[in-house]
Design a protein around this motif. Structure first.
Motif, PDB file in Angstrom:
ATOM      1  N   TYR A 183      -1.699  -4.319  -2.653  1.00 20.74           N
ATOM      2  CA  TYR A 183      -0.922  -3.482  -3.573  1.00 20.74           C
ATOM      3  C   TYR A 183       0.546  -3.401  -3.155  1.00 20.74           C
ATOM      4  O   TYR A 183       0.880  -3.300  -1.977  1.00 20.74           O
ATOM      5  CB  TYR A 183      -1.521  -2.085  -3.602  1.00 20.74           C
ATOM      6  N   TYR A 241       0.842  -1.208   0.000  1.00 22.37           N
ATOM      7  CA  TYR A 241       0.000   0.000   0.000  1.00 22.37           C
ATOM      8  C   TYR A 241       0.877   1.258   0.000  1.00 22.37           C
ATOM      9  O   TYR A 241       2.044   1.200  -0.333  1.00 22.37           O
ATOM     10  CB  TYR A 241      -0.980  -0.023   1.171  1.00 22.37           C
ATOM     11  N   ARG A 255      -5.335   0.695  -2.438  1.00 22.45           N
ATOM     12  CA  ARG A 255      -6.001  -0.517  -1.961  1.00 22.45           C
ATOM     13  C   ARG A 255      -7.447  -0.601  -2.457  1.00 22.45           C
ATOM     14  O   ARG A 255      -8.029  -1.674  -2.490  1.00 22.45           O
ATOM     15  CB  ARG A 255      -5.982  -0.555  -0.433  1.00 22.45           C
ATOM     16  N   PRO A 281      -6.057  -4.957  -4.145  1.00 24.82           N
ATOM     17  CA  PRO A 281      -5.772  -5.608  -2.858  1.00 24.82           C
ATOM     18  C   PRO A 281      -4.312  -6.073  -2.792  1.00 24.82           C
ATOM     19  O   PRO A 281      -3.755  -6.541  -3.781  1.00 24.82           O
ATOM     20  CB  PRO A 281      -6.728  -6.808  -2.865  1.00 24.82           C
TER      21      PRO A 281
END
Length: 352
Positions: A223, A122, A217, A221
């Protein structure tokens, strides 16, 4: 003593003083002295950018200096990926934190490097003007959006979001821009939005002119963006040094994910001694909220890289399909899985 002689001596003394101050303040003596060591004993030079996606690099350097074995490598900060890529190819740096698509593209071009670890999970976002007219991905149609590189996950995020919202690849004009420049460009109206890693989304938020349109994100998902690559000749000649590097990065990731006190400490010493950024900015990016960016688990996973590779091919920046094993070496992350977080408290002067 004659006046001319006094003036001459004062001038010479002034020049010596200025030269000495310049050498003390501006010359990286650790790097200079490292070049004179036998090649087998030189410390690895690791390239990084001042983004939170690569925070484990300065954190490892800082904490390891307080450990029994001392610093693990020599960090070298860059301002953009193009310069970092050239330094890696020319062996001026032996390892680098670069974006995953760039690593895959370099291997496809024949550059002998391998992905050995991730930098984060993320920590990237698309940011627009706070009081501007863009309130959805569809509103980006016809707008100019800055990205760090055409070979970046931040570009691929946009394509994923556009696809979900029924937009075509040419609906957004993307321009490459060095990460430290995007917030100023947004404030000045030179761009309509940017897709970038932290702390630049936080910088725009804190300054009051930026608003996060969506976090990575939201469309990706698990990331990942920045990953750690190492030159193949270093892997072949000094695998122990590569393992030490990966172990240190793994320990720093676990330390950063321990809690808010560790994040606050990192914001303080990385901001002051490495990134030349205000600690308050990094503190915002690292703690609002805590999962805005995470640093574990960081072992490369085939599914993640297969998706990046397929997106690269879909968006026209990769022509041939590479297998996971062609651009990764997971033996180092396998070993690093047994590592634990650094035992370090700010101001203690000791790390284990």
């Amino acid at each position: 003593m004659k006046l001319k002689t006094k003036i001459l001596l004062c001038s010479i003394g002034w020049l010596v003083l200025i030269s000495a101050l310049h050498a003390y303040l501006n010359v990286n003596w650790a790097a200079v002295l490292n070049d004179y060591r036998p090649e087998s004993q030189r410390k690895i030079t690791v390239a990084y950018l001042p983004v939170t996606c690569q925070l484990t690099c300065p954190v490892t350097d800082y904490i390891s200096k307080y450990s029994e074995n001392g610093e693990i490598f020599l960090p070298r900060m860059f301002q953009g990926f193009p310069e970092m890529k050239e330094a890696l190819i020319s062996n001026k740096v032996q390892a680098a934190f670069i974006v995953a698509p760039m690593a895959i593209a370099l291997v496809a071009q024949g550059v002998p490097i391998k992905v050995v670890y991730l930098g984060h999970r993320y920590g990237s976002a698309v940011v627009v003007k706070k009081d501007g007219p863009i309130h959805s991905v569809a509103d980006l149609k016809g707008k100019t959006v800055a990205i760090p590189s055409r070979f970046s996950d931040e570009r691929l995020i946009l394509f994923r979001a556009m696809k979900v919202n029924g937009m075509k690849p040419g609906d957004i004009k993307m321009v490459e821009m060095a990460p430290p420049d995007v917030s100023g460009a947004l404030a000045a109206g030179a761009i309509d939005a940017f897709s970038m890693g932290e702390p630049f989304p936080s910088q725009a938020e804190m300054a009051g002119y930026g608003r996060v349109l969506f976090q990575a994100r939201d469309y990706w998902p698990d990331y990942m963006s920045c990953i750690l690559v190492v030159r193949q000749d270093l892997i072949d000649s000094r695998p122990d040094a590569v393992q030490t590097l990966v172990d240190g990065i793994a320990r720093s990731g676990l330390w950063l994910d321990k809690g808010k006190p560790e994040r606050d400490d990192a914001a303080d010493f990385v901001g002051r001694f490495y990134y030349n950024q205000k600690p308050a900015l990094l503190r915002w990016a690292l703690t609002k909220p805590m999962d805005r960016v995470t640093y574990s688990p960081l072992a490369p996973r085939k599914a993640d890289f297969d998706m990046v590779r397929d997106l690269m091919m879909e968006t026209g920046i990769l022509k041939k399909k590479l297998d996971f094993n062609q651009y990764t070496d997971t033996r180092f992350s396998d070993h690093a899985s047994i590592e634990t977080a650094w035992k370090y408290q700010a101001g203690s002067g000791v790390a284990h």
